[in-house]
Write a protein that holds these residues in place. Structure first.
Motif, mmCIF file in Angstrom:
data_model
loop_
_atom_site.group_PDB
_atom_site.id
_atom_site.type_symbol
_atom_site.label_atom_id
_atom_site.label_comp_id
_atom_site.label_asym_id
_atom_site.label_seq_id
_atom_site.Cartn_x
_atom_site.Cartn_y
_atom_site.Cartn_z
ATOM 1 N N LEU A 350 56.525 78.198 -27.219
ATOM 2 C CA LEU A 350 55.416 78.723 -28.031
ATOM 3 C C LEU A 350 55.814 80.015 -28.735
ATOM 4 N N GLN A 351 56.498 80.878 -27.997
ATOM 5 C CA GLN A 351 56.905 82.166 -28.546
ATOM 6 C C GLN A 351 57.868 81.982 -29.721
ATOM 7 N N LYS A 352 58.824 81.073 -29.570
ATOM 8 C CA LYS A 352 59.817 80.829 -30.623
ATOM 9 C C LYS A 352 59.163 80.293 -31.891
ATOM 10 N N ASP A 353 58.214 79.371 -31.704
ATOM 11 C CA ASP A 353 57.559 78.752 -32.861
ATOM 12 C C ASP A 353 56.394 79.566 -33.403
ATOM 13 N N GLY A 354 56.053 80.678 -32.709
ATOM 14 C CA GLY A 354 54.917 81.482 -33.138
ATOM 15 C C GLY A 354 53.607 80.732 -33.035
ATOM 16 N N ARG A 355 53.513 79.828 -32.060
ATOM 17 C CA ARG A 355 52.318 78.990 -31.906
ATOM 18 C C ARG A 355 51.385 79.556 -30.849
ATOM 19 N N THR A 356 50.161 79.102 -30.898
ATOM 20 C CA THR A 356 49.209 79.386 -29.829
ATOM 21 C C THR A 356 48.775 78.104 -29.123
ATOM 22 N N GLU A 357 49.175 76.956 -29.671
ATOM 23 C CA GLU A 357 48.861 75.669 -29.051
ATOM 24 C C GLU A 357 50.091 74.762 -29.146
ATOM 25 N N PHE A 358 50.152 73.806 -28.236
ATOM 26 C CA PHE A 358 51.246 72.842 -28.244
ATOM 27 C C PHE A 358 50.935 71.677 -29.173
ATOM 28 N N ASP A 359 51.973 71.213 -29.846
ATOM 29 C CA ASP A 359 51.876 69.909 -30.485
ATOM 30 C C ASP A 359 52.838 68.988 -29.739
ATOM 31 N N GLU A 360 52.914 67.725 -30.144
ATOM 32 C CA GLU A 360 53.725 66.751 -29.421
ATOM 33 C C GLU A 360 55.186 67.187 -29.350
ATOM 34 N N LYS A 361 55.725 67.683 -30.459
ATOM 35 C CA LYS A 361 57.136 68.051 -30.516
ATOM 36 C C LYS A 361 57.436 69.256 -29.638
ATOM 37 N N SER A 362 56.607 70.301 -29.705
ATOM 38 C CA SER A 362 56.879 71.521 -28.940
ATOM 39 C C SER A 362 56.756 71.285 -27.440
ATOM 40 N N ALA A 363 55.775 70.494 -27.012
ATOM 41 C CA ALA A 363 55.616 70.190 -25.589
ATOM 42 C C ALA A 363 56.817 69.408 -25.070
ATOM 43 N N GLU A 364 57.247 68.404 -25.833
ATOM 44 C CA GLU A 364 58.385 67.586 -25.415
ATOM 45 C C GLU A 364 59.658 68.421 -25.339
ATOM 46 N N GLU A 365 59.855 69.295 -26.307
ATOM 47 C CA GLU A 365 61.050 70.151 -26.312
ATOM 48 C C GLU A 365 61.089 71.044 -25.077
ATOM 49 N N ALA A 366 59.960 71.654 -24.745
ATOM 50 C CA ALA A 366 59.901 72.555 -23.599
ATOM 51 C C ALA A 366 60.158 71.819 -22.291
ATOM 52 N N LEU A 367 59.561 70.649 -22.140
ATOM 53 C CA LEU A 367 59.717 69.899 -20.891
ATOM 54 C C LEU A 367 61.123 69.342 -20.742
ATOM 55 N N LYS A 368 61.767 69.009 -21.849
ATOM 56 C CA LYS A 368 63.162 68.561 -21.790
ATOM 57 C C LYS A 368 64.071 69.689 -21.300
ATOM 58 N N LYS A 369 63.832 70.895 -21.802
ATOM 59 C CA LYS A 369 64.628 72.046 -21.375
ATOM 60 C C LYS A 369 64.420 72.324 -19.893
ATOM 61 N N TYR A 370 63.172 72.239 -19.471
ATOM 62 C CA TYR A 370 62.859 72.431 -18.043
ATOM 63 C C TYR A 370 63.593 71.408 -17.185
ATOM 64 N N ALA A 371 63.527 70.130 -17.566
ATOM 65 C CA ALA A 371 64.167 69.067 -16.796
ATOM 66 C C ALA A 371 65.676 69.282 -16.726
ATOM 67 N N LYS A 372 66.270 69.660 -17.841
ATOM 68 C CA LYS A 372 67.716 69.896 -17.874
ATOM 69 C C LYS A 372 68.105 71.036 -16.945
#
Length: 433
Positions: A350-372
């Protein structure tokens, strides 16, 4: 099946989907499970301004059980969550580990734990105290009790998931985090293999000595032999946490699981003649409300690499991701790590994208990094726990030789490096409604 009947069923399914889209409440992040992993993850997310909802199947906080050992990695996570200071004043640091060979009655190794900093020392705490300390950090509305997940559905043409609860409630969410234990509904939805029985079971309890127990508070005492690994750890002046693991078949002791008095008496019959008198006395003083027996379950480490730890906007943490045997004392510790690492990755995205809410792409990206980030770490802990349990529970001469020359002299000297893990800090992403 006739064409008309098929068309009718298709129409009914479409109507059900439309109803799900229109009805039900919306929660941006839902955490399934209100145990250690679920509560810690909720705290971590809220510290960044997010507002997850925890769904807990039981009607109240599940504070049953005995105690849990927390190593430096757990204390680092608890400091990040703002909880460590609630617990450390009440539990003495553990600085010595003593192993006794049951067959000879001799002490075979004494390992000092003093090379771990005092502020982050290994401590055993009441499981209830840990859970209550975590729950106190959350507002009353953060946990919805009596909410048991029954199924998960993808909503067509949407990144949302529909969570169906047993009471008929439907909740739509953008991010789903399964912290729902070894029989996780979320893990099954991801396609992870079912955890397997390790071939051992564990008894755990807290012994109460009203007039004081007299044991050294900073010492972990263990007895090895005859296919068992047993031990006890003083929690304070009057309470002692004890455990025993032993070889078993799945469901071998099913008739005992719900009968604490029978569990205690069965253990006493097993150890009364062979074990040191002080261990027998600890078992005899067991508080039955804290006494439990359960099979030891684990996930194959390769399932973390070849299975889906995350898929789209769904992931798992704690026992739902990496159930392991307790031989390194890392089950609860790694769940606390998960909470911080998961929240950190979501927050940084969220911080990198300057967002306040998740969209499909940002949520998937974050969870992939967590899993890795978690795969290698947790797979190693599962493997190390299994190896440690096998070496400490077998009685053959070859295993004893390996245990005495490799485990105690080499591997245990490396244990501080394993548990002295830093899961990082949380980013600040501002307020979030």
């Amino acid at each position: 099946m006739s064409e008309k009947k098929a068309e009718k069923q298709t129409l009914e399914r479409d109507l059900d989907v439309q109803r799900e889209m229109m009805e039900g409440e919306y929660q941006e992040i839902v955490i399934v499970g209100g145990g250690i992993a679920g509560l810690a993850t909720s705290i971590a997310l809220r510290r960044m301004g997010l507002q997850p909802l925890v769904l807990e199947g039981s009607k109240e906080l599940r504070v049953t059980g005995a105690a849990i050992s927390l190593a430096p990695n757990a204390w680092r996570a608890l400091e990040t969550l703002g909880v460590a200071h609630k617990l450390t004043p009440f539990y003495a640091p553990l600085n010595t580990m003593v192993f006794t060979d049951l067959s000879s009655g001799k002490t075979i190794s004494t390992n000092s734990l003093l090379n771990i900093s005092d502020d982050l020392s290994l401590r055993s705490v009441h499981r209830k105290a840990l859970l209550e300390a975590l729950a106190e950090e959350l507002p009353p509305t953060a946990i919805r009790f009596g909410s048991k997940l029954s199924s998960i559905k993808n909503l067509p043409d949407s990144s949302l998931l529909a969570l169906h609860l047993e009471d008929g409630t439907v909740i739509k969410t953008k991010v789903l985090i399964g912290c729902d234990g070894v029989r996780s509904v979320v893990a099954q939805w991801l396609g992870l293999l079912q955890p397997v029985h390790s071939g051992r079971s564990a008894v755990r309890a807290i012994a109460v000595f009203p007039n004081g127990h007299g044991f050294t508070k900073n010492e972990v005492y263990q007895v090895l032999g005859e296919g068992t690994r047993s031990g006890f750890i003083p929690l304070n002046d009057k309470e002692v946490y004890w455990f025993m693991t032993y070889k078993s078949h799945l469901d071998q002791d099913a008739d005992l699981w719900k009968h604490p008095e029978l569990i205690r008496d069965t253990v006493l019959q097993r150890i009364e003649k062979a074990f040191p008198a002080k261990f027998v006395e600890v078992v005899r003083k067991s508080d039955l409300e804290t006494t439990s027996l359960a099979p030891l379950i684990f996930r194959y480490p390769w399932d973390l690499f070849f299975g889906h730890v995350s898929k789209g906007n769904v992931t798992v943490a704690g026992d739902a991701m990496h159930p392991m045997t307790p031989d390194l004392g890392q089950g609860g510790c790694s769940a606390l790590e998960d909470a911080v690492v998961l929240a950190r990755n979501l927050g940084e995205t969220l911080q990198k994208d300057g967002r306040t809410e998740f969209d499909e792409k940002s949520a998937e990206e974050a969870l992939k990094k967590y899993a890795k980030e978690r795969r290698m770490r947790t797979a190693g802990l599962i493997t190390g726990s299994l190896l440690s349990g096998w070496l400490q529970g077998e009685t053959g001469w070859l295993v004893k030789m390996i245990r005495n020359t490799i485990l105690y002299r080499y591997l245990f000297s490396k244990l501080p490096q394993v548990v002295d893990y830093d899961c990082g800090k949380l980013p600040v992403i501002g307020s979030h409604s």
